[in-house]
Design a protein around this motif. Structure first.
Motif, PDB file in Angstrom:
ATOM      1  N   LEU A  64       0.815  -1.212   0.000  1.00  0.00           N
ATOM      2  CA  LEU A  64       0.000   0.000   0.000  1.00  0.00           C
ATOM      3  C   LEU A  64       0.853   1.268   0.000  1.00  0.00           C
ATOM      4  O   LEU A  64       0.542   2.234  -0.696  1.00  0.00           O
ATOM      5  CB  LEU A  64      -0.935   0.001   1.212  1.00  0.00           C
ATOM      6  CG  LEU A  64      -2.096  -0.994   1.159  1.00  0.00           C
ATOM      7  CD1 LEU A  64      -2.796  -1.068   2.503  1.00  0.00           C
ATOM      8  CD2 LEU A  64      -3.094  -0.615   0.070  1.00  0.00           C
ATOM      9  N   LYS A  67       1.968   2.264  -3.283  1.00  0.00           N
ATOM     10  CA  LYS A  67       0.869   2.643  -4.170  1.00  0.00           C
ATOM     11  C   LYS A  67       0.450   1.524  -5.117  1.00  0.00           C
ATOM     12  O   LYS A  67       0.160   1.763  -6.298  1.00  0.00           O
ATOM     13  CB  LYS A  67       1.244   3.905  -4.962  1.00  0.00           C
ATOM     14  CG  LYS A  67       1.518   5.112  -4.077  1.00  0.00           C
ATOM     15  CD  LYS A  67       1.881   6.344  -4.880  1.00  0.00           C
ATOM     16  CE  LYS A  67       2.151   7.530  -3.962  1.00  0.00           C
ATOM     17  NZ  LYS A  67       2.525   8.746  -4.712  1.00  0.00           N
ATOM     18  N   GLU A  69      -2.240  -1.704  -5.923  1.00  0.00           N
ATOM     19  CA  GLU A  69      -3.657  -1.976  -5.700  1.00  0.00           C
ATOM     20  C   GLU A  69      -3.799  -3.278  -4.902  1.00  0.00           C
ATOM     21  O   GLU A  69      -3.400  -4.347  -5.358  1.00  0.00           O
ATOM     22  CB  GLU A  69      -4.388  -2.085  -7.040  1.00  0.00           C
ATOM     23  CG  GLU A  69      -5.900  -2.073  -6.875  1.00  0.00           C
ATOM     24  CD  GLU A  69      -6.616  -1.856  -8.200  1.00  0.00           C
ATOM     25  OE1 GLU A  69      -7.859  -1.801  -8.182  1.00  0.00           O
ATOM     26  OE2 GLU A  69      -5.939  -1.756  -9.233  1.00  0.00           O
ATOM     27  N   LYS A 113     -11.356  -3.165  -1.166  1.00  0.00           N
ATOM     28  CA  LYS A 113     -10.119  -2.507  -1.558  1.00  0.00           C
ATOM     29  C   LYS A 113      -9.501  -1.815  -0.351  1.00  0.00           C
ATOM     30  O   LYS A 113     -10.162  -1.069   0.356  1.00  0.00           O
ATOM     31  CB  LYS A 113     -10.394  -1.487  -2.671  1.00  0.00           C
ATOM     32  CG  LYS A 113      -9.113  -0.896  -3.259  1.00  0.00           C
ATOM     33  CD  LYS A 113      -9.430   0.038  -4.413  1.00  0.00           C
ATOM     34  CE  LYS A 113      -8.146   0.598  -5.010  1.00  0.00           C
ATOM     35  NZ  LYS A 113      -8.426   1.523  -6.139  1.00  0.00           N
ATOM     36  N   ARG A 115      -6.660   0.689   1.511  1.00  0.00           N
ATOM     37  CA  ARG A 115      -5.957   1.924   1.204  1.00  0.00           C
ATOM     38  C   ARG A 115      -5.090   2.326   2.397  1.00  0.00           C
ATOM     39  O   ARG A 115      -5.262   1.818   3.494  1.00  0.00           O
ATOM     40  CB  ARG A 115      -6.922   3.041   0.827  1.00  0.00           C
ATOM     41  CG  ARG A 115      -7.967   3.382   1.861  1.00  0.00           C
ATOM     42  CD  ARG A 115      -8.825   4.514   1.364  1.00  0.00           C
ATOM     43  NE  ARG A 115      -9.910   4.832   2.282  1.00  0.00           N
ATOM     44  CZ  ARG A 115     -10.693   5.884   2.158  1.00  0.00           C
ATOM     45  NH1 ARG A 115     -10.524   6.719   1.149  1.00  0.00           N
ATOM     46  NH2 ARG A 115     -11.662   6.107   3.013  1.00  0.00           N
ATOM     47  N   ASP A 283     -11.540   1.111   1.131  1.00  0.00           N
ATOM     48  CA  ASP A 283     -12.148   2.012   0.150  1.00  0.00           C
ATOM     49  C   ASP A 283     -13.618   1.636  -0.024  1.00  0.00           C
ATOM     50  O   ASP A 283     -14.009   1.010  -1.012  1.00  0.00           O
ATOM     51  CB  ASP A 283     -11.392   1.917  -1.178  1.00  0.00           C
ATOM     52  CG  ASP A 283     -11.846   2.975  -2.169  1.00  0.00           C
ATOM     53  OD1 ASP A 283     -12.527   3.924  -1.739  1.00  0.00           O
ATOM     54  OD2 ASP A 283     -11.520   2.847  -3.367  1.00  0.00           O
TER      55      ASP A 283
END
Length: 427
Positions: A64, A67, A69, A113, A115, A283
């Motif tokens: 994470l 950056k 996914e 998801k 983050r 997310d």
């Protein structure tokens, strides 16, 4: 969400190494739990979607922060996936990684998801620490009860519920058995307690005198005394740590844009931290997803002609408990919450069901506030619900209820007992 036809890598993490499965190439491989292993994964799969079983693990944080996914799969879902994809019952790290990847490909809605944010990382650590300390505190309190019931029942019965107070625990750390009790007078205890800012009340004096007169000495009780003393001191230490964590949570929220969460009735530092942690680390595309994650909404179970609504078990149970406490606390401070609870009870709902329904609304409000970064506006909320903003509906905080951490001090099973809730003035 990336196309399911893209590169998907399922990860079954462990302490020393991580088993990965490349769904497109249909192969598994291992990487060590080190920076070199993580960098190898990033270099070999620059465009992949990584799916990992949700837990506190370094590899997820590393992906994470770089950056990438990342989607997380609840642990209970990964167990179901293994049974679904491999009916033989076989289990291995590579099969687990493959099941995780296949679940994302075939049922992406099962995954959330993930983050990363700096504030979210700090709050996640505080929430994790608080959960561990709170559960340890509950366990040690239960152990102390069992030990007192076995070796010092007079103290337990005479002190009643007061045996768990800080003053009572400090007395136990000084006089853990009846033998020590008879050696120390109330005046000597008072002097010791006063130095540490504990109060010796007249009622407490009478109870201590009763313990001395009714207590039975069983000879050598040094081992039992040491055990009681150890548990009492540990519980006091855990409570100090809880208080320190509460203060740090409050400071962290106050110094961040997410302090708006504290404006919701019934939500203070601890509950607010649990909500913000869930919001910042996932997310959520809608408030319904957040409610499902927290387990505040039921799910429909169907089998043949049978169709019933059941409580959601595949959820973040710690967050669900905190929302339950927030709902209970809001009954004391919020007019519309009391009216809503009263209406649900008239509909025939149980007290627990009514509180869960109220908590569901509180979580919906929290999601809306955090999404729009706006403080709680009760008038706006009531107008949206078509409720006139009368004195009965407005939030009122009575003088007798000014403890800012009330909703966090009680364990869910104690905070929302039927007797407590039914004795509230909900008219």
């Amino acid at each position: 969400m990336k196309e399911q036809s893209g590169m998907i890598v399922g990860i079954d993490w462990s302490a020393d190494s991580h088993t990965c499965y490349d769904l497109k190439a249909d192969k598994s491989f291992k990487i060590p739990d080190s920076v070199k292993g993580y960098e190898r994964l990033l270099n070999d799969y620059p465009e992949a979607v990584f799916v990992i079983e949700e837990a506190n693990n370094r590899i997820g944080d590393y992906l994470l922060t770089n950056k990438r996914e990342v989607y997380v799969l609840p642990p209970c879902r990964s167990k179901e996936a293994r049974k679904y994809h491999f009916s033989s019952g076989a289990k291995s790290d590579s099969l687990d990684a493959k099941a995780i990847a296949l679940t994302f490909k075939e049922h992406p809605s099962y995954c959330l998801k993930a983050r990363y944010s700096g504030v979210g990382a700090k709050i996640t650590k505080l929430v994790t620490m608080y959960s561990i300390v709170s559960k340890t505190h509950s366990q040690q309190c239960n152990r102390l009860y069992s030990v007192l019931l076995r070796y010092f029942p007079e103290y337990l019965h005479i002190m009643d519920k007061q045996y768990r107070s800080n003053t009572s625990l400090r007395i136990l750390s000084i006089c853990p058995t009846i033998t020590e009790f008879k050696k120390v007078s109330n005046e000597e205890l008072r002097k010791i307690l006063n130095k540490e800012n504990y109060r010796m009340t007249s009622i407490l004096r009478k109870k201590l005198d009763r313990i001395r007169s009714e207590g039975i000495s069983w000879g050598d009780t040094s081992c039992e005394g040491n055990l009681i003393m150890f548990l009492a001191n540990q519980i006091l230490t855990l409570r100090e740590e809880q208080e320190r964590l509460r203060e740090e949570m409050g400071e962290t929220l106050e110094n961040s844009p997410y302090r708006i969460i504290l404006s919701i009735p019934g939500v203070k530092a601890v509950i607010g931290s649990y909500i913000v942690k869930a919001y910042l680390t996932h997310d959520f595309r809608s408030y319904q997803e957040m409610q499902k994650y927290a387990g505040t909404i039921p799910f429909l179970f169907q089998s043949g002609r049978k169709s019933i609504m059941l409580m959601r078990k595949k959820c973040d149970k710690d967050l669900r408990n905190m929302i339950h406490i927030a709902a209970f606390a809001s009954l004391k401070t919020c007019g519309w919450a009391r009216n809503y609870y009263k209406r649900k009870r008239k509909e025939g709902k149980t007290y627990g069901h009514a509180l869960r329904a109220l908590g569901n609304i509180i979580l919906k409000i929290a999601f809306s506030m955090l999404s729009k970064m706006k403080e709680y506006n009760e008038t706006l909320f009531l107008n949206a619900k078509g409720i006139k903003t009368t004195q009965q509906n407005n939030t009122i905080i009575p003088e007798a209820f000014t403890n800012p951490e009330y909703s966090q001090d009680a364990h869910p099973s104690l905070a929302a007992t039927k007797d407590v809730v039914e004795n509230l003035n909900v008219t």
